[in-house]
Design a protein around this motif. Structure first.
Motif, mmCIF file in Angstrom:
data_model
loop_
_atom_site.group_PDB
_atom_site.id
_atom_site.type_symbol
_atom_site.label_atom_id
_atom_site.label_comp_id
_atom_site.label_asym_id
_atom_site.label_seq_id
_atom_site.Cartn_x
_atom_site.Cartn_y
_atom_site.Cartn_z
ATOM 1 N N LEU A 24 15.293 7.685 -4.667
ATOM 2 C CA LEU A 24 14.295 8.602 -4.106
ATOM 3 C C LEU A 24 13.143 7.820 -3.483
ATOM 4 N N LEU A 25 12.759 6.723 -4.127
ATOM 5 C CA LEU A 25 11.686 5.884 -3.587
ATOM 6 C C LEU A 25 12.076 5.320 -2.221
ATOM 7 N N ALA A 26 13.308 4.833 -2.113
ATOM 8 C CA ALA A 26 13.788 4.301 -0.832
ATOM 9 C C ALA A 26 13.758 5.384 0.248
ATOM 10 N N LYS A 27 14.154 6.596 -0.114
ATOM 11 C CA LYS A 27 14.161 7.701 0.843
ATOM 12 C C LYS A 27 12.749 8.027 1.298
ATOM 13 N N GLU A 28 11.798 8.044 0.373
ATOM 14 C CA GLU A 28 10.402 8.346 0.716
ATOM 15 C C GLU A 28 9.809 7.284 1.634
ATOM 16 N N LEU A 29 10.252 6.045 1.457
ATOM 17 C CA LEU A 29 9.723 4.948 2.273
ATOM 18 C C LEU A 29 10.511 4.762 3.571
ATOM 19 N N GLN A 34 2.006 8.825 -6.525
ATOM 20 C CA GLN A 34 2.308 10.231 -6.277
ATOM 21 C C GLN A 34 3.341 10.774 -7.263
ATOM 22 N N HIS A 35 4.275 9.912 -7.674
ATOM 23 C CA HIS A 35 5.364 10.352 -8.568
ATOM 24 C C HIS A 35 5.240 9.713 -9.953
ATOM 25 N N LEU A 36 4.055 9.281 -10.306
ATOM 26 C CA LEU A 36 3.872 8.520 -11.545
ATOM 27 C C LEU A 36 4.296 9.296 -12.783
ATOM 28 N N ASP A 37 4.031 10.595 -12.822
ATOM 29 C CA ASP A 37 4.335 11.381 -14.019
ATOM 30 C C ASP A 37 5.734 11.984 -13.998
ATOM 31 N N ASP A 38 6.533 11.640 -12.998
ATOM 32 C CA ASP A 38 7.880 12.194 -12.867
ATOM 33 C C ASP A 38 8.887 11.218 -13.448
ATOM 34 N N GLU A 39 9.385 11.528 -14.640
ATOM 35 C CA GLU A 39 10.316 10.602 -15.282
ATOM 36 C C GLU A 39 11.676 10.563 -14.580
ATOM 37 N N GLU A 40 11.962 11.540 -13.719
ATOM 38 C CA GLU A 40 13.230 11.582 -12.982
ATOM 39 C C GLU A 40 13.156 10.815 -11.654
ATOM 40 N N GLU A 84 0.834 -1.204 0.000
ATOM 41 C CA GLU A 84 0.000 0.000 0.000
ATOM 42 C C GLU A 84 0.869 1.254 0.000
ATOM 43 N N LYS A 85 1.893 1.275 0.852
ATOM 44 C CA LYS A 85 2.786 2.427 0.912
ATOM 45 C C LYS A 85 3.588 2.565 -0.382
ATOM 46 N N LEU A 86 4.042 1.440 -0.912
ATOM 47 C CA LEU A 86 4.802 1.458 -2.157
ATOM 48 C C LEU A 86 3.963 2.007 -3.303
ATOM 49 N N HIS A 87 2.738 1.500 -3.447
ATOM 50 C CA HIS A 87 1.858 1.964 -4.527
ATOM 51 C C HIS A 87 1.505 3.435 -4.368
ATOM 52 N N ALA A 88 1.322 3.880 -3.120
ATOM 53 C CA ALA A 88 0.984 5.284 -2.879
ATOM 54 C C ALA A 88 2.119 6.190 -3.353
ATOM 55 N N GLN A 89 3.352 5.803 -3.080
ATOM 56 C CA GLN A 89 4.493 6.602 -3.527
ATOM 57 C C GLN A 89 4.627 6.580 -5.048
ATOM 58 N N VAL A 148 -1.700 9.489 -21.827
ATOM 59 C CA VAL A 148 -1.289 8.412 -20.925
ATOM 60 C C VAL A 148 0.232 8.316 -20.848
ATOM 61 N N CYS A 149 0.877 8.508 -21.987
ATOM 62 C CA CYS A 149 2.335 8.441 -22.057
ATOM 63 C C CYS A 149 2.966 9.352 -21.009
ATOM 64 N N TYR A 150 2.517 10.571 -20.937
ATOM 65 C CA TYR A 150 3.129 11.521 -20.010
ATOM 66 C C TYR A 150 2.572 11.403 -18.595
ATOM 67 N N LYS A 151 1.389 10.801 -18.457
ATOM 68 C CA LYS A 151 0.860 10.571 -17.117
ATOM 69 C C LYS A 151 1.662 9.505 -16.369
ATOM 70 N N VAL A 152 2.300 8.597 -17.100
ATOM 71 C CA VAL A 152 3.074 7.533 -16.456
ATOM 72 C C VAL A 152 4.571 7.795 -16.520
#
Length: 476
Positions: A398-403, A387-393, A379-384, A448-452
């Motif tokens: 960063l994911l590890a830091k957020e979690l 939240q950052h789905l459209d951020d290609e960077e 749940e926490k992983l999917h939420a992160q 959709v391309c840019y949303k993901v």
């Protein structure tokens, strides 16, 4: 009959001859503690023996991009207690891996003369500060580092005791220009040991029974998939289990529950196969710790035991193993148990890797596939990720830091749950979300391309087709 089958049959014969001794060991743990303080010397080639031990670490060092090599000069046959040397070397190599950053180098150097064997384990890790050197062999002394390494502080003290028991020495010096070097020296000539210190079978370790066939090693390693930890304090049974399963899996073989936990701190295996009666930490306690852990609770555990009474069976089942196999066991049955548990785990991984935040909330999925710890983590992983789905960077660091996790912990957790590396899982998650958005009919392919978070439409189409077999434009 091929060589591997011949080795298994030879080991089975030796096990049959020692079955009574093994059964007494299992029902009398005090005997195990007594034998821990005695030598059981056998004849063999120390170089060949150590080469076989280092094979158990190859999967771990590959994951960490650490080079582990064995160097040796002409190594003569001699006499040594293989179980004691195995424990010393396992401790030293495990420590070297733990304290060496990714991309480092570990060397095991072996040399013998007619009287002694000399083994050096060098690493390019963080080293030991000069002011700490005097205390490194003291019991419960631990080196405080920024690497957040798990451990009890008894390993070097224990290894030094074993070296002294083996009539040898155990010393430390810095590895110039960086890292540590531990040196083990012990006699290998027959006259160094009393007649009572020789094992019943003084030629147990031979070159052919220890070292895998070099011509088949590379090929078989390519076909191996899962990693198994085998915990068994009886060395001959441990070697038998290792040979039985080595053709199909990566194997890490240890002698007690404490060493299993040390393995888990380095790399999360796909399955644990453990004896019950072992020194330091038995199979029951080990299983309880694993099943109660947020990081390891998903790992299948198979318990092996010669205790067949009802009370022992109940005690075994109460600690939560995935399978409970009695000794003596049918090797084909044991292999089938392992294969089925791993196959079921892989099915669950394939389902989990295709879940999104929309699926995870379904109670049916929660109950049938995920324990409470895994469900909360996903749940926490999917939420992160949402939240950052459209951020290609957005990166795994960063994911590890957020979690609030280290990179290595996050890597192990995602890999064990999904069967994918975090980077591949991030791509999979984005493509699964893209499929949901396209099926809704509310967005164009470009939207959709840019949303993901795809960097370009071409890259998005390529990744989408790789995962689903069709281009995004054909989704209806």
């Amino acid at each position: 009959m091929d060589e591997s089958s011949r080795q298994l049959l030879n080991t089975m014969q030796r096990n049959a001859e020692r079955l009574l001794q093994l059964s007494r060991q299992i029902v009398d743990s005090n005997k195990s503690e007594k034998e821990e303080k005695e030598l059981h010397v056998t004849s063999g080639n120390i170089g060949t023996f150590i080469c076989s031990l280092t094979e158990n670490f190859q999967f771990i060092v590959h994951q960490r991009d650490i080079t582990l090599e064995v160097r040796h000069e002409e190594v003569e046959d001699g006499y040594f207690d293989a179980e004691k040397i195995e424990k010393i070397l396992y401790n030293l190599i495990s420590n070297a891996i733990k304290y060496t950053p990714d991309g480092g180098h570990i060397t095991v150097y072996i040399h013998t003369d007619k009287q002694h064997a000399y083994i050096e384990v060098k690493d390019t890790g963080i080293g030991i500060p000069p002011e700490k050197k005097e205390n490194i062999f003291k019991r419960f002394n631990r080196l405080d580092t920024k690497m957040n390494v798990a451990g009890s502080g008894i390993g070097l003290h224990y290894a030094q005791q074993l070296a002294h028991l083996h009539k040898g020495s155990f010393t430390y010096k810095p590895n110039v220009p960086q890292g540590s070097c531990f040196i083990v020296e012990f006699p290998i000539h027959r006259e160094a040991y009393h007649k009572d210190e020789f094992a019943d079978n003084t030629s147990f370790f031979t070159t052919t029974s220890i070292l895998p066939n070099p011509s088949s090693t590379d090929q078989s390693s390519k076909e191996k998939k899962a990693t198994l930890v085998i915990a068994e304090d009886n060395m001959e049974v441990r070697n038998y289990l290792q040979r039985l399963l080595n053709q199909d899996y990566h194997i890490m073989a240890v002698s007690n529950g404490e060493e299993v936990l040390e393995c888990l701190a380095l790399n999360v295996p796909d399955l644990i196969l453990s004896d019950i009666v072992m020194p330091h930490k038995d199979g029951y306690e080990l299983c309880r710790i694993i099943k109660a852990s947020t990081e390891w609770g998903h790992i299948p555990v198979v318990l092996l035991t010669a205790k067949s009474d009802t009370q022992s069976n109940i005690q075994g089942l109460d600690c939560g193993p995935d399978a409970y196999v009695g000794k003596p066991f049918d090797p084909f049955y044991l292999k089938a148990v392992v294969e089925n548990l791993l196959a079921n785990r892989q099915k669950i991984q394939r389902i989990i890797q295709n879940l999104t935040s929309g699926h995870i909330s379904q109670e049916k999925i929660h109950e049938t596939m995920l324990n409470e710890h895994d469900h909360t983590f996903l749940e926490k992983l999917h939420a992160q990720l949402d939240q950052h789905l459209d951020d290609e960077e957005f990166s795994i660091n960063l994911l590890a830091k957020e979690l609030g996790m280290s990179y290595s912990s996050l890597y192990a957790r995602i890999k064990s749950l999904t069967g994918q590396t975090p980077q591949n899982f991030l791509i999979t998650y984005r493509m699964n979300t893209a499929m949901q958005l396209l099926k809704s009919g509310n967005y164009t392919v470009s939207e959709v391309c840019y949303k993901v978070g795809a960097s370009s439409l071409a890259n998005f189409s390529r990744s989408f087709k790789r995962q689903f077999g069709i281009p995004p434009s054909e989704v209806q």
